[in-house]
Design a protein around this motif. Structure first.
Motif, short mmCIF file in Angstrom:
data_model
loop_
_atom_site.label_atom_id
_atom_site.label_comp_id
_atom_site.label_asym_id
_atom_site.label_seq_id
_atom_site.Cartn_x
_atom_site.Cartn_y
_atom_site.Cartn_z
N GLU A 2 0.84 -1.19 0.00
CA GLU A 2 0.00 0.00 0.00
C GLU A 2 0.87 1.24 0.00
OE1 GLU A 2 -2.51 -0.06 3.41
OE2 GLU A 2 -3.98 -1.44 2.54
N SER A 3 0.30 2.35 -0.48
CA SER A 3 0.98 3.63 -0.36
C SER A 3 0.88 4.10 1.09
CB SER A 3 0.36 4.66 -1.30
OG SER A 3 -1.02 4.85 -0.98
N TRP B 204 -3.27 4.09 -2.71
CA TRP B 204 -2.99 3.16 -3.79
C TRP B 204 -2.73 1.75 -3.26
CZ3 TRP B 204 -4.07 5.87 -7.92
CH2 TRP B 204 -3.72 7.22 -7.99
N ASP B 205 -3.14 0.78 -4.04
CA ASP B 205 -2.76 -0.62 -3.82
C ASP B 205 -1.76 -0.99 -4.89
OD1 ASP B 205 -4.17 -1.45 -1.56
OD2 ASP B 205 -6.00 -1.79 -2.71
N TYR B 206 -0.55 -1.35 -4.48
CA TYR B 206 0.46 -1.83 -5.42
C TYR B 206 0.40 -3.36 -5.45
CZ TYR B 206 2.16 2.85 -4.26
OH TYR B 206 2.26 4.20 -4.02
N SER C 208 -9.52 -1.82 -10.51
CA SER C 208 -10.12 -0.53 -10.19
C SER C 208 -9.11 0.59 -10.36
CB SER C 208 -10.64 -0.54 -8.74
OG SER C 208 -9.56 -0.56 -7.83
N ASP C 209 -9.58 1.83 -10.23
CA ASP C 209 -8.69 2.97 -10.47
C ASP C 209 -7.69 3.18 -9.34
OD1 ASP C 209 -10.46 3.79 -8.55
OD2 ASP C 209 -11.03 5.66 -9.54
N THR C 210 -7.83 2.46 -8.22
CA THR C 210 -6.86 2.58 -7.13
C THR C 210 -5.87 1.43 -7.11
OG1 THR C 210 -8.30 1.43 -5.55
CG2 THR C 210 -8.54 3.84 -5.70
N GLU C 211 -6.04 0.49 -8.03
CA GLU C 211 -5.16 -0.69 -8.08
C GLU C 211 -4.13 -0.51 -9.19
OE1 GLU C 211 -7.98 -4.28 -6.47
OE2 GLU C 211 -8.25 -3.66 -8.55
N LEU C 212 -2.87 -0.62 -8.82
CA LEU C 212 -1.78 -0.43 -9.75
C LEU C 212 -0.91 -1.68 -9.79
CD1 LEU C 212 -0.68 3.14 -8.56
CD2 LEU C 212 -2.38 2.57 -10.31
N GLU C 213 -0.65 -2.19 -10.98
CA GLU C 213 0.20 -3.37 -11.12
C GLU C 213 1.61 -2.93 -11.49
OE1 GLU C 213 -1.14 -7.13 -12.12
OE2 GLU C 213 -3.08 -6.46 -12.89
#
Length: 360
Positions: free
Chosen positions: A91-92, A97-99, A172-177
């Motif tokens: 997480e940030s 953000w979720d990394y 979702s827009d808060t999930e970043l790969e």
């Protein structure tokens, strides 16, 4: 001669023949039924994907990507783990953000999971990280749906610049790969899940525990006692053999009584010049004819009358019963019954004519 004697026995001993057939058919149907219950139970235990996953919490740990790389390398190269993919999440600092990363280690290289890619590629624009980007810890990111940024744009995360290489509409827009090797330095590590290609054993769990404890992670409870041993214990052949042996005990008593009633018949055969070996083969052949009839009727009864209502009680029956099961289960039952019949006919044929005439 064989068929003639079998038909003659059927006509002369209708009551005994009926009891014999009903008991054998009922035994076979019971074997099918109980086998389905055991196998359905196994499918319910292992159907949950988590039963193949070894999980650890990284909350509060000061983790370096190199540590997780070393863990995966040791699990695969040194301990022989067959890993389908690894799910890593952070997480940030502000929890905005979720990394995430779904990676794999195969043939000495880290890359994005091929299994995850197969499930996501239809909803993808652009690409997922490749092996070189993992190796170089390149700052690349795949965004979820709803973001304003496009492929090629730059995104600032924890003060670090990441290039957008893909858009995944399934996130979702808060999930970043992001490749886990390039997670932001100041991120908060959260989860580490290793998904195996087969059910984990207790030994694999203990090895995983040791690796996680080395980096300060907390292990999730391993709630399946020993998946591999459990699956073997309820395997198709094992269950079928046990049930067939139990049914065989009952059949032994029935056939013993039948053979006892037919001792005078064997005396007549002997006086007419029939050898004991030939007589034994004849009785054994009659049992084989009985079993062909039993297997045919028993399998049809189960499939047409027992199987349909079972589908309302046990959800996995369509994948449990197939051609292989309808061949192996009757074959095991046949071998058990024929073994019993062979032993009884062999013992009776060894007796002398005087002994055979003594009908108790």
């Amino acid at each position: 001669m064989l068929v003639k004697n079998w038909i003659s026995f059927l006509k002369k001993q209708k009551g005994l023949f009926t009891i014999l057939m009903i008991s054998q058919i009922f035994s076979l149907v019971c074997i099918y039924f109980v086998f389905g219950i055991f196998q359905n139970n196994i499918y319910e235990l292992v159907d949950n994907e988590d039963t193949r996953s070894l999980n650890a919490s990284l909350k509060g740990c000061k983790i370096q990507p190199s540590q997780l790389k070393d863990v995966m390398i040791r699990l695969v190269d040194e301990n022989g783990f067959s890993i389908a993919n690894c799910y890593i999440r952070a997480e940030s600092i502000d929890k905005k953000w979720d990394y995430m990363d779904r990676c794999q280690y195969k043939d000495g290289e880290f890359s994005y999971s091929s299994i995850a890619w197969e499930n996501m590629k239809t909803g993808m624009e652009g690409s997922m990280p490749d092996s070189e980007q993992y190796e170089d810890a390149e700052k690349v990111v795949v965004l979820g749906e709803g973001r304003e940024e496009k492929i090629g744009d730059t995104l600032i995360l924890e003060g670090e610049r990441y290039q957008v290489i893909g858009i995944n509409v399934m996130e979702s827009d808060t999930e970043l790969e992001i490749p886990f090797t390039a997670f932001p330095e100041n991120c908060k590590w959260m989860d580490f899940h290793v998904m195996l290609e087969q059910l984990p054993t207790r030994t694999q769990y203990e090895l995983f525990c040791n690796e996680m404890e080395e980096i300060g992670a907390k292990l999730d409870e391993f709630y399946i006692r020993n998946n591999a041993d459990l699956k073997r214990g309820y395997s198709m052949i094992g269950v079928s053999i046990v049930l067939a042996l139990l049914a065989g005990g009952n059949m032994y008593m029935v056939y013993r009584y039948i053979f006892h009633r037919r001792r005078r018949e064997l005396v007549i055969y002997a006086l007419c010049g029939c050898s004991k070996v030939r007589a034994r083969r004849m009785f054994f052949g009659e049992i084989f004819l009985n079993m062909i009839l039993v297997i045919t009727i028993g399998t049809l009864l189960f499939r047409l009358f027992v199987y349909p209502p079972m589908q309302n009680w046990f959800r996995y029956l369509p994948v449990i019963y197939g051609i292989k099961e309808y061949l192996i289960i009757p074959a095991i039952f046949l071998v058990v019954i024929l073994s019993i019949g062979y032993r009884l006919s062999r013992n009776m044929s060894k007796q002398s004519i005087v002994e055979l005439r003594k009908v108790g």
